[in-house]
Design an enzyme around this catalytic site. Structure first.
Site, short mmCIF file in Angstrom:
data_model
loop_
_atom_site.label_atom_id
_atom_site.label_comp_id
_atom_site.label_asym_id
_atom_site.label_seq_id
_atom_site.Cartn_x
_atom_site.Cartn_y
_atom_site.Cartn_z
N ALA A 32 7.93 3.91 -0.08
CA ALA A 32 6.78 3.38 -0.82
C ALA A 32 6.96 3.60 -2.32
CB ALA A 32 5.49 4.05 -0.34
N SER A 49 0.84 -1.18 0.00
CA SER A 49 0.00 0.00 0.00
C SER A 49 0.89 1.24 0.00
CB SER A 49 -0.89 -0.03 1.24
OG SER A 49 -1.89 0.94 1.11
N GLU A 50 0.54 2.20 -0.86
CA GLU A 50 1.43 3.35 -1.09
C GLU A 50 1.58 4.26 0.12
OE1 GLU A 50 -0.56 5.33 -4.32
OE2 GLU A 50 -1.87 6.43 -2.98
N ASN A 51 0.71 4.10 1.10
CA ASN A 51 0.80 4.96 2.28
C ASN A 51 1.75 4.38 3.33
OD1 ASN A 51 -1.35 2.97 2.56
ND2 ASN A 51 -1.53 3.80 4.61
N GLY A 52 2.38 3.24 3.04
CA GLY A 52 3.43 2.78 3.92
C GLY A 52 3.23 1.44 4.59
#
Lengths: 216, 250
Positions: free
Chosen positions: B121, B79-82
């Site tokens: 990320a 997930s790109e938010n970490g």
């Protein structure tokens, strides 16, 4: 030792027309107390650099709703209809930047680079009016560094030396923003004497002021 | 269109009886339910993964793909938010707001997961370290370009991390409804502002599957509920039909 101050005192350093970066991915890891104070102090004509504008009722979103922002640089605004409305009506100047590019522009500033070359956006409107360069036969867009007067960031645990540690997915843009602003204010869930050096995510040297949530 | 392939398809349809079975045509006319469409697409997209793949899913329909990964297959969702190792949704009684996915949903960190910042990320995403991504689109064209972040004057959500993801992921799978309220989405050339130029590898809809090749679109699978005419009518792009055209599992 870092200066531990109230949200009110920290935010009063920010004057009208300032450029500010605010950490957080939606509401997660957002320095909500600091932004609430900015709303309270009605600081005007801000240029805001952030991942998104959350929701109309939440932290950064409220700055938009209150019309305190004249220019926004962000990757995603879809969760806050007010941002889109102000953009359409011309009240708010919005520059949409791909998330990875936004992060690298901020990182470039923080790490002293003159910009970055990214393949993101090649062949799209992002490329418009920008320099491009071929490296080993592949095309890249040149993106300039991006800094701010202030960075408002979140930390889960912060120690008296300004070292910051995180829980869960709260790191997001907070870490990179800490490196790219003249003055960095961190909102801590908890202030501790000294973090285990192994735990530290942002070294204390980047931090100027610590505001502890729950303390006025 | 490749006539030989079309003949092969007709022959196959005769053998399987699909062309003579009225259920399939009447179903099509009545329309599939939204849920069924999602299921067909998500189920098919999940088949693209290999054991151990690191996969980033887009918001909306693509998120449902995670539900169709076989139980014995280990896929790591990024997930790109970490968060590398997105787990199941959190128990609603005991929400920890400090762990979210890119859509803002409260999730658990799976066994073996790790947290990181946005810079890491996007090192994963843009740097070519993600094996596959599944995402939606407003339009996809026969070159494999896609548009997904703006309808000028109407809707401007912003690109978020999609441009970086599509440029960097090893395999880009667009999973979307074949048309949107009757509007054609698979077109000769996108007229909406692009998310990326020539990056899509595979298009999966409830009607068929297209591979994007350097010679254009190649239909490799068809939903037996639809005829070739249906697909042609609802597709704005030129496409060829694979010699070994298969039926989608529905």
């Amino acid at each position: 030792m870092k200066r531990v101050v109230s949200a009110k005192d920290a935010i009063s350093l920010i004057k009208d027309n300032a450029t500010i970066m605010i950490g957080g991915f939606l509401e997660c890891g957002a320095p909500d107390l600091l932004v609430d104070e900015l709303v309270k102090q009605k600081t005007q004509n801000l240029t805001m650099i952030s991942n998104d504008t959350t929701y109309p009722h939440a932290d950064k979103g409220r700055l938009i709703v209150n019309k305190q922002v004249k220019k926004l640089i962000a990757a995603h605004i879809g969760t806050n209809p007010e941002t889109g409305r102000q953009m359409e009506s011309g009240e708010l100047d919005v520059e949409l930047v791909p998330m990875g590019t936004l992060i690298e522009k901020i990182r470039a500033k923080g790490t002293g680079l003159g910009g970055v070359l990214t393949p993101t956006g090649v062949g799209t409107v992002i490329e418009k009016d920008k320099k491009t360069m071929e490296v080993d036969g592949k095309k890249f867009i040149f993106e300039k560094p991006l800094g701010a007067d202030f960075a408002l960031i979140y930390g889960t645990k912060v120690d008296k030396f300004g070292n910051v540690s995180y829980y869960g997915t709260t790191r997001n843009l907070n870490t990179v923003m800490a490196t790219a602003a003249e003055t960095v204010i961190v909102q801590a869930d908890e202030l501790v004497d000294c973090l285990d050096p192994n735990e530290v995510v942002i070294p204390g040297l980047f931090i100027d002021y610590v505001v502890v949530k729950g303390e006025k | 269109m490749d006539l030989t392939a079309e003949k092969t398809l007709q022959k196959r349809q005769q053998i399987s009886g699909y062309t003579t079975n009225p259920i399939f045509h009447s179903n099509k006319k009545e329309g599939l339910s939204k849920e069924k469409i999602r299921e067909i697409i998500a189920k098919r997209a999940a088949k693209e993964f290999k054991e151990g793949d690191v996969v980033t899913l887009g918001i909306g329909l693509p998120t449902a793909v995670a539900n169709y990964v076989p139980e014995n297959m280990h896929i790591i969702f990024q997930s790109e938010n970490g968060l590398l190792g997105v787990g199941k949704d959190q128990n609603k009684e005991n929400i920890d707001k400090r762990i979210i996915n890119a859509g803002g949903g409260y999730v658990e960190a799976a066994y073996g997961a790790c947290f990181y910042d946005s810079q890491m990320a996007f090192t994963m995403m843009r740097g070519g370290h993600i094996d596959a991504t599944v995402l939606g689109a407003l339009q996809v064209d026969e070159d494999g370009s896609l548009a997904s972040w703006i309808i000028p004057g109407k809707m401007v959500p912003g690109m978020g991390g999609s441009m970086d993801l599509v440029v960097g992921a090893q395999k880009v799978i667009v999973a979307m409804e074949h048309t949107s309220k009757g509007q054609i989405k698979i077109v000769q050339k996108c007229d909406l502002p692009l998310t990326a130029y020539k990056e899509v590898d595979l298009i999966i809809t409830e009607r068929c599957v297209f591979e994007v090749t350097h010679k254009g679109l190649l239909m490799t699978e068809i939903n037996p509920m639809f005829s070739m005419e249906d697909i042609k009518e609802s597709t704005g792009a030129h496409f060829k039909i694979a010699q070994n055209l298969k039926y989608m599992e529905i």
